[in-house]
Design a protein around this motif. Structure first.
Motif, PDB file in Angstrom:
ATOM      1  N   LEU A 195       0.838  -1.186   0.000  1.00  0.00           N
ATOM      2  CA  LEU A 195       0.000   0.000   0.000  1.00  0.00           C
ATOM      3  C   LEU A 195       0.879   1.245   0.000  1.00  0.00           C
ATOM      4  CD1 LEU A 195      -2.429  -0.979   2.920  1.00  0.00           C
ATOM      5  CD2 LEU A 195      -2.823  -1.326   0.467  1.00  0.00           C
ATOM      6  N   PRO A 196       0.564   2.250  -0.814  1.00  0.00           N
ATOM      7  CA  PRO A 196       1.267   3.530  -0.685  1.00  0.00           C
ATOM      8  C   PRO A 196       0.848   4.208   0.609  1.00  0.00           C
ATOM      9  CG  PRO A 196      -0.518   3.727  -2.270  1.00  0.00           C
ATOM     10  CD  PRO A 196      -0.458   2.276  -1.865  1.00  0.00           C
ATOM     11  N   SER A 197       1.779   4.916   1.215  1.00  0.00           N
ATOM     12  CA  SER A 197       1.492   5.528   2.510  1.00  0.00           C
ATOM     13  C   SER A 197       2.136   6.901   2.587  1.00  0.00           C
ATOM     14  CB  SER A 197       2.025   4.643   3.633  1.00  0.00           C
ATOM     15  OG  SER A 197       1.900   5.251   4.895  1.00  0.00           O
ATOM     16  N   GLY A 198       1.509   7.823   3.310  1.00  0.00           N
ATOM     17  CA  GLY A 198       2.078   9.148   3.487  1.00  0.00           C
ATOM     18  C   GLY A 198       2.334   9.820   2.155  1.00  0.00           C
ATOM     19  N   SER A 199       3.554  10.287   1.960  1.00  0.00           N
ATOM     20  CA  SER A 199       3.907  10.958   0.702  1.00  0.00           C
ATOM     21  C   SER A 199       4.619  10.008  -0.242  1.00  0.00           C
ATOM     22  CB  SER A 199       4.788  12.176   0.974  1.00  0.00           C
ATOM     23  OG  SER A 199       5.943  11.807   1.700  1.00  0.00           O
TER      24      SER A 199
ATOM     25  N   THR B 107      -1.402   2.851  10.276  1.00  0.00           N
ATOM     26  CA  THR B 107      -0.215   2.114  10.715  1.00  0.00           C
ATOM     27  C   THR B 107       0.392   2.744  11.963  1.00  0.00           C
ATOM     28  OG1 THR B 107       1.148   3.357   9.126  1.00  0.00           O
ATOM     29  CG2 THR B 107       0.297   1.222   8.417  1.00  0.00           C
ATOM     30  N   ASP B 108       0.330   4.076  12.077  1.00  0.00           N
ATOM     31  CA  ASP B 108       0.818   4.719  13.297  1.00  0.00           C
ATOM     32  C   ASP B 108      -0.006   4.274  14.503  1.00  0.00           C
ATOM     33  OD1 ASP B 108       2.781   6.043  11.926  1.00  0.00           O
ATOM     34  OD2 ASP B 108       1.719   7.964  11.826  1.00  0.00           O
ATOM     35  N   GLU B 109      -1.326   4.165  14.313  1.00  0.00           N
ATOM     36  CA  GLU B 109      -2.184   3.727  15.406  1.00  0.00           C
ATOM     37  C   GLU B 109      -1.875   2.279  15.802  1.00  0.00           C
ATOM     38  OE1 GLU B 109      -5.042   4.015  18.391  1.00  0.00           O
ATOM     39  OE2 GLU B 109      -4.065   5.564  17.168  1.00  0.00           O
ATOM     40  N   LEU B 110      -1.614   1.433  14.822  1.00  0.00           N
ATOM     41  CA  LEU B 110      -1.246   0.049  15.137  1.00  0.00           C
ATOM     42  C   LEU B 110       0.031   0.010  15.958  1.00  0.00           C
ATOM     43  CD1 LEU B 110      -1.989  -1.704  11.713  1.00  0.00           C
ATOM     44  CD2 LEU B 110      -3.301  -1.937  13.839  1.00  0.00           C
ATOM     45  N   ARG B 111       1.011   0.815  15.592  1.00  0.00           N
ATOM     46  CA  ARG B 111       2.283   0.825  16.330  1.00  0.00           C
ATOM     47  C   ARG B 111       2.110   1.350  17.754  1.00  0.00           C
ATOM     48  NH1 ARG B 111       4.030   3.072  11.236  1.00  0.00           N
ATOM     49  NH2 ARG B 111       5.204   1.524  10.023  1.00  0.00           N
TER      50      ARG B 111
ATOM     51  N   GLY C  46       9.355  10.160   2.887  1.00  0.00           N
ATOM     52  CA  GLY C  46       8.601   9.719   4.051  1.00  0.00           C
ATOM     53  C   GLY C  46       7.476   8.780   3.684  1.00  0.00           C
ATOM     54  N   GLY C  47       6.778   8.299   4.727  1.00  0.00           N
ATOM     55  CA  GLY C  47       5.635   7.437   4.501  1.00  0.00           C
ATOM     56  C   GLY C  47       5.971   6.216   3.679  1.00  0.00           C
ATOM     57  N   GLU C  48       6.838   5.367   4.181  1.00  0.00           N
ATOM     58  CA  GLU C  48       7.251   4.181   3.439  1.00  0.00           C
ATOM     59  C   GLU C  48       6.062   3.270   3.153  1.00  0.00           C
ATOM     60  OE1 GLU C  48      10.475   3.091   2.279  1.00  0.00           O
ATOM     61  OE2 GLU C  48      10.647   5.264   2.460  1.00  0.00           O
ATOM     62  N   PRO C  49       6.063   2.565   2.017  1.00  0.00           N
ATOM     63  CA  PRO C  49       4.955   1.661   1.712  1.00  0.00           C
ATOM     64  C   PRO C  49       4.783   0.587   2.785  1.00  0.00           C
ATOM     65  CG  PRO C  49       6.361   1.962  -0.211  1.00  0.00           C
ATOM     66  CD  PRO C  49       7.071   2.589   0.948  1.00  0.00           C
ATOM     67  N   VAL C  50       3.562   0.135   2.943  1.00  0.00           N
ATOM     68  CA  VAL C  50       3.268  -1.013   3.797  1.00  0.00           C
ATOM     69  C   VAL C  50       3.374  -2.242   2.898  1.00  0.00           C
ATOM     70  CG1 VAL C  50       1.562  -2.122   5.274  1.00  0.00           C
ATOM     71  CG2 VAL C  50       1.703   0.386   5.182  1.00  0.00           C
ATOM     72  N   VAL C  51       4.291  -3.149   3.216  1.00  0.00           N
ATOM     73  CA  VAL C  51       4.585  -4.279   2.323  1.00  0.00           C
ATOM     74  C   VAL C  51       4.432  -5.589   3.068  1.00  0.00           C
ATOM     75  CG1 VAL C  51       6.256  -5.353   0.775  1.00  0.00           C
ATOM     76  CG2 VAL C  51       6.221  -2.856   1.021  1.00  0.00           C
ATOM     77  N   MET C  52       3.494  -6.416   2.648  1.00  0.00           N
ATOM     78  CA  MET C  52       3.309  -7.766   3.155  1.00  0.00           C
ATOM     79  C   MET C  52       3.833  -8.740   2.107  1.00  0.00           C
ATOM     80  SD  MET C  52      -0.140  -9.954   3.443  1.00  0.00           S
ATOM     81  CE  MET C  52       0.195 -10.564   1.795  1.00  0.00           C
ATOM     82  N   ASP C  53       4.636  -9.689   2.516  1.00  0.00           N
ATOM     83  CA  ASP C  53       5.252 -10.624   1.571  1.00  0.00           C
ATOM     84  C   ASP C  53       5.545 -11.919   2.313  1.00  0.00           C
ATOM     85  OD1 ASP C  53       6.730 -11.975  -0.342  1.00  0.00           O
ATOM     86  OD2 ASP C  53       8.442 -10.617  -0.281  1.00  0.00           O
TER      87      ASP C  53
END
Length: 401
Positions: free
Chosen positions: A197-201, A324-328, A208-215
Motif C-alpha cells: 500500500l502507498p502511505s504518506g507521501s 499504521t501509526d495507530e497500530l504501532r 517519508g511514509g514508506e509503503p506497507v509491504v506484506m510478503d
C-alpha cells in the motif's frame, strides 16, 4: 544463447522442476563464521558473476541489485545464495542469460509479458513497468508473465507499484514442495503472496511514509529459509515440515531427503495456496506444478490498483499512514516488546545492514567466489568475518548518498 542451447522452444523449459531446489546448493559449513560485506561490494561481485554466466551488462546489473536488495532487507534465502542455482539453470538451458522479456499483448487493462526464459527478475520488472502504464490509463491492471524463471523476492515488485502510488498485489506458483492439508506428499509450491500500500507521501519523488509491504509464502516456512537453517546446522521450528514417512519433523534434512513442507495455518494456508496455484499457473501459461505440463518456472501474476479512482490519493495515503501509526501505538502484550506493521522489520534490517554490512554465510561466499571470472576471485576476497571490522564503505550512510 544460454550455455547448453537455446530455450526458445515455444515457452517450455525442459521437463522437471527440481532446478529451483536450493537444498543441494553449496556446502554445509555450520562452524564457519559468516563474512560481513558492504552492499556495494556484494553487488559488484554478483554482477561480475552474472556477466560471466553470459548476462548483458544491464541484465547483470539489474539481477545483482535485486538479489542484494533481498539480502539488505533480511531475506537472505532470496539473495546472492541463489546464484549457484541460477548458474546451474544456465548450464541446463533453463535460463537464457541473454534473453530479453517483451510485452506480448495488451487488451485494455490486461497485459501479457513473455519472459523468453530470461532471468525472472527482469521479466517481472518489465511486467511492473507495463502495469504502471496500464493502471494510469484504466485505474486498474493485471499482468501475467509467461516463460518466467525465478523472480526472487516478490515484495520487491509490489513495493515498486506502491512507490508509484498504486496498490500492488503479486502472486506466483512454484515447483511442488508443500503437502496439501492432511496429505504427506508434495503437490503445491510455497506459492507466495505479496501486497503493498502507498502511505504518506509515497509518490514518485516523495519523501517519508514508506509503503506497507506484506510478503510471505503460503507454506509454514519458505524453502530457502529451511535451506539456510540446514546450512547453519540448526533445527526447524515445530510444525513446518514432514519427513519422508509423513511424520512431523524439525530436521531440515528430512525435507531434502524426500519429505514435504506444510502449509501455514493448516487448512487456511492450504486453501490460499490452492487459489494461487491455479491463478498463477494457469493465467501465466506455466501450468499447475503437480501436473505434467508444468514448465518449471514461476507463474507470476501482478495486479495494480489506483486508489485515486476512489478517493483523493493523498487522502488514501494519509489514512494508511494514520492507520499504521495507530497500530504501532497499541500497547504490547506480554512477551512482545512492541507492535510492528508489515515492512517494519525489513526497513530496520536495511538500515542495520547498510551501516554494518551484509552477513554472508561461508558456504554462500565460497559459492559466489567460485562463480567469478578467472582473475576476479582474488579481488572478491574482501569482507570481514563476523565480529571483525566492517568492510570499507560499510561504516554507515554517507552524506548525500
Amino acid at each position: 544463447m544460454a550455455r547448453g542451447g537455446s530455450v526458445h522452444n515455444g515457452g517450455r523449459a525442459p521437463a522437471g522442476a527440481g532446478w529451483m531446489d536450493t537444498g543441494t546448493a553449496g556446502g554445509l559449513d555450520a562452524e564457519a563464521r559468516p563474512r560481513v560485506v558492504a552492499a556495494a561490494e556484494l553487488t559488484a561481485m554478483a554482477e561480475s558473476a552474472l556477466a560471466h554466466l553470459g548476462a548483458p551488462p544491464d541484465t547483470a546489473r539489474a539481477v545483482a541489485a535485486s538479489l542484494v536488495e533481498a539480502n539488505l532487507v533480511g531475506h537472505d534465502s532470496h539473495g546472492i545464495r541463489r546464484l549457484p542455482i541460477y548458474a546451474r539453470a544456465v548450464r541446463l538451458g533453463r535460463i537464457d542469460p541473454a534473453a530479453r522479456p517483451e510485452v506480448a499483448g495488451r487488451d485494455g487493462a490486461v497485459v501479457t509479458v513473455r519472459g523468453h526464459r530470461a532471468f525472472g527478475q527482469i521479466a517481472a520488472a518489465a511486467a511492473v513497468e507495463a502495469l504502471e502504464e496500464v493502471v494510469r490509463s484504466h485505474g486498474i491492471g493485471i499482468a501475467a508473465v509467461r516463460e518466467c524463471n525465478h523472480i526472487g523476492r516478490l515484495g520487491e515488485y509490489v513495493e515498486a507499484l506502491a512507490r508509484a502510488g498504486h496498490i500492488g498485489i503479486a502472486l506466483c506458483n512454484v515447483d511442488p514442495t508443500v503437502a496439501p492439508f492432511g496429505g504427506r506428499e508434495r503437490r503445491l509450491g510455497t506459492n507466495p503472496l505479496a501486497w503493498a500500500l502507498p502511505s504518506g507521501s509515497t509518490v514518485p519523488g516523495g519523501e517519508g511514509g514508506e509503503p506497507v509491504v506484506m510478503d510471505w509464502a503460503t507454506s509454514a516456512i519458505a524453502e530457502g529459509k529451511l535451506a539456510m537453517l540446514r546450512a547453519r546446522g540448526e533445527r526447524a521450528p515445530e510444525g513446518v515440515l514432514l519427513d519422508p514417512a509423513g511424520r512431523v519433523s524439525t530436521e531440515p534434512g528430512d525435507f531434502y531427503g524426500g519429505g514435504a513442507l506444510l502449509p501455514f495455518a493448516g487448512h487456511k494456508g492450504y486453501g490460499l495456496s490452492v487459489m494461487i496455484e491455479a491463478v498463477g499457473g494457469l493465467l501465466s501459461g506455466g501450468g499447475i506444478a503437480c501436473l505434467p505440463d508444468y514448465d518449471g518456472g514461476n507463474g507470476t501474476v501482478l495486479v495494480g490498483i489506483d486508489p485515486g479512482r476512489f478517493l483523493p490519493p493523498e487522502v488514501f495515503r494519509a489514512q494508511v499512514e494514520d492507520f499504521t501509526d495507530e497500530l504501532r501505538r497499541t500497547p504490547p502484550a506480554e512477551g512482545h516488546p512492541e507492535v510492528l506493521v508489515p515492512g517494519d522489520v525489513e526497513r530496520r534490517t536495511r538500515a542495520e545492514r547498510t551501516a554494518a554490512g551484509i552477513p554472508v554465510p561461508a558456504s554462500a561466499w565460497n559459492d559466489l567466489v567460485a562463480l567469478l571470472p578467472p582473475g576476479a576471485a582474488a579481488r572478491g576476497a574482501g569482507g570481514a568475518p563476523d565480529g571483525g571490522a566492517p568492510p570499507s564503505g560499510a561504516e554507515g550512510p554517507h552524506p548525500g548518498r
